[in-house]
Design a protein around this motif. Sequence first.
Motif, PDB file in Angstrom:
ATOM      1  N   LEU A 290       0.816  -1.215   0.000  1.00 26.55           N
ATOM      2  CA  LEU A 290       0.000   0.000   0.000  1.00 26.55           C
ATOM      3  C   LEU A 290       0.851   1.267   0.000  1.00 26.55           C
ATOM      4  O   LEU A 290       0.326   2.374  -0.116  1.00 26.55           O
ATOM      5  CB  LEU A 290      -0.948   0.002   1.203  1.00 26.55           C
ATOM      6  N   GLN A 291       2.163   1.105   0.115  1.00 26.84           N
ATOM      7  CA  GLN A 291       3.038   2.266   0.001  1.00 26.84           C
ATOM      8  C   GLN A 291       3.204   2.713  -1.459  1.00 26.84           C
ATOM      9  O   GLN A 291       3.749   3.780  -1.713  1.00 26.84           O
ATOM     10  CB  GLN A 291       4.404   1.959   0.631  1.00 26.84           C
ATOM     11  N   TYR A 292       2.718   1.883  -2.392  1.00 26.50           N
ATOM     12  CA  TYR A 292       2.651   2.306  -3.792  1.00 26.50           C
ATOM     13  C   TYR A 292       1.439   3.239  -3.938  1.00 26.50           C
ATOM     14  O   TYR A 292       0.304   2.804  -3.731  1.00 26.50           O
ATOM     15  CB  TYR A 292       2.499   1.100  -4.713  1.00 26.50           C
ATOM     16  N   LEU A 296      -2.568   2.429  -3.172  1.00 23.46           N
ATOM     17  CA  LEU A 296      -3.178   3.047  -1.999  1.00 23.46           C
ATOM     18  C   LEU A 296      -4.415   3.846  -2.398  1.00 23.46           C
ATOM     19  O   LEU A 296      -5.449   3.787  -1.720  1.00 23.46           O
ATOM     20  CB  LEU A 296      -2.170   3.955  -1.289  1.00 23.46           C
ATOM     21  N   GLN A 297      -4.330   4.568  -3.499  1.00 21.86           N
ATOM     22  CA  GLN A 297      -5.491   5.341  -3.963  1.00 21.86           C
ATOM     23  C   GLN A 297      -6.676   4.423  -4.260  1.00 21.86           C
ATOM     24  O   GLN A 297      -7.799   4.684  -3.828  1.00 21.86           O
ATOM     25  CB  GLN A 297      -5.124   6.144  -5.210  1.00 21.86           C
ATOM     26  N   LEU A 329       1.542   9.013   3.600  1.00 19.14           N
ATOM     27  CA  LEU A 329       0.995   8.769   2.268  1.00 19.14           C
ATOM     28  C   LEU A 329      -0.527   8.854   2.252  1.00 19.14           C
ATOM     29  O   LEU A 329      -1.132   9.367   1.305  1.00 19.14           O
ATOM     30  CB  LEU A 329       1.445   7.390   1.763  1.00 19.14           C
ATOM     31  N   THR A 330      -1.145   8.355   3.318  1.00 23.13           N
ATOM     32  CA  THR A 330      -2.605   8.386   3.398  1.00 23.13           C
ATOM     33  C   THR A 330      -3.124   9.813   3.498  1.00 23.13           C
ATOM     34  O   THR A 330      -4.111  10.177   2.843  1.00 23.13           O
ATOM     35  CB  THR A 330      -3.086   7.561   4.605  1.00 23.13           C
ATOM     36  N   LEU A 331      -2.470  10.616   4.300  1.00 23.98           N
ATOM     37  CA  LEU A 331      -2.904  12.008   4.435  1.00 23.98           C
ATOM     38  C   LEU A 331      -2.784  12.751   3.101  1.00 23.98           C
ATOM     39  O   LEU A 331      -3.615  13.610   2.791  1.00 23.98           O
ATOM     40  CB  LEU A 331      -2.077  12.708   5.521  1.00 23.98           C
ATOM     41  N   GLN A 332      -1.774  12.406   2.308  1.00 23.97           N
ATOM     42  CA  GLN A 332      -1.657  12.995   0.972  1.00 23.97           C
ATOM     43  C   GLN A 332      -2.860  12.625   0.114  1.00 23.97           C
ATOM     44  O   GLN A 332      -3.436  13.469  -0.586  1.00 23.97           O
ATOM     45  CB  GLN A 332      -0.370  12.517   0.292  1.00 23.97           C
ATOM     46  N   ALA A 336      -6.088  14.869  -1.650  1.00 28.53           N
ATOM     47  CA  ALA A 336      -6.047  14.950  -3.112  1.00 28.53           C
ATOM     48  C   ALA A 336      -7.328  15.585  -3.644  1.00 28.53           C
ATOM     49  O   ALA A 336      -8.433  15.259  -3.205  1.00 28.53           O
ATOM     50  CB  ALA A 336      -5.857  13.562  -3.707  1.00 28.53           C
ATOM     51  N   THR A 337      -7.191  16.487  -4.589  1.00 20.84           N
ATOM     52  CA  THR A 337      -8.364  17.198  -5.114  1.00 20.84           C
ATOM     53  C   THR A 337      -9.243  16.317  -5.996  1.00 20.84           C
ATOM     54  O   THR A 337     -10.421  16.628  -6.193  1.00 20.84           O
ATOM     55  CB  THR A 337      -7.906  18.426  -5.931  1.00 20.84           C
TER      56      THR A 337
END
Length: 356
Positions: A290-292, A296-297, A329-332, A336-337
């Motif tokens: 999930l670090q990819y 993850l998205q 990464l999750t917070l990014q 995300a817009t």
Amino acid sequence: MAHFDTLTDFIRQTEAQFRIFDMGRCISKLSPDTFRKVELGQIPFPKPFLHQAWIAILMWNPKQASENVVWFLKLPLDEQGFLVQAARDDFLNRLLQNLTNSMGKGPLDQPTDATEYRDALKDNPFSFTPDQEKMAAFHATATLTTRQPASSFYDGAKQYFHGKADLNHWDSLGYQGIADYVIRHQQGNNEDKLAEIFSQLPDTPLEACCTFIEHIQPSTSLSEAIRLRLDNSVAEGKVSANQIGALIRAISQCPEDEQKIAVLTRVLQSPYGKQAEVIAALASRCWASLQYPELLQQFLETLAVNDAGQACFNRVMADLMFIPTLRALTLQQFRATDRSEALSRAIGGMFGDGFL
């Protein structure tokens, strides 16, 4: 009894052979130096699970390796993944008090020590008992580590997976035998034979194998066999979500490559991706994948519309965001817009509408 600042220092003074294992997401070795740094608060626990450090400590006398002692411990972690020092100190004090009250028998390298050290965790709130699957896997790991024979069920499992028995006649297989066979994958040609027969295994022995493969590093041939079985099962859509979850657990320790990410993406895009059993396997075992960002998205978007609802989203994210790399990464992704309305609603349901 002497005072010790860390559990690692206490174990070392026993003069026993010992190994420390992480028992959380899968069974893996944890070096004493790494665990001592965790104990001293120098580094966070490497692979937290459900906000705790789940560990096993195996101790044995090389002259009496069959008389080993195992401690299963769960120690709380703070919000940054560091060991809660007060809890560790409480555990150590209880341990030393129990040993002080146990008639003062000799150190661990004496023949009379086994019962004394097993009983050292009696009534200790930081001890736990692994479930059947983990216990079987750990027993297989312990006997291999201490160079003890496998269980009496091992030979039967070996005959079965080497194709010397009817694959449909698996009823007589011992669960511990399957664990021993998989954990001893590097002995003889066990792993090659398992890779050859993997696509043909009936549901029950397949799922049993998968629960133990998650504790080893599969070879290239076995990794390919797992990936193909998972990919074909998802495409056909005829097996249970439990079996897809089992195959995900098996693939979790396979190398992180494009093919692995691709098949996990196809799982998430299938109807299986929304089911709780599959989500749990992906989140708890494939956290490294999930670090990819692209996986993850897809995971977050699928999780937002999972069949078990907001409660499932909250539980899974509370665990994953405890892992430092995944939290960032999750917070990014959360900010995300181009995130979907469904994901925005799920985030709001977890943190409140003012989070974003």
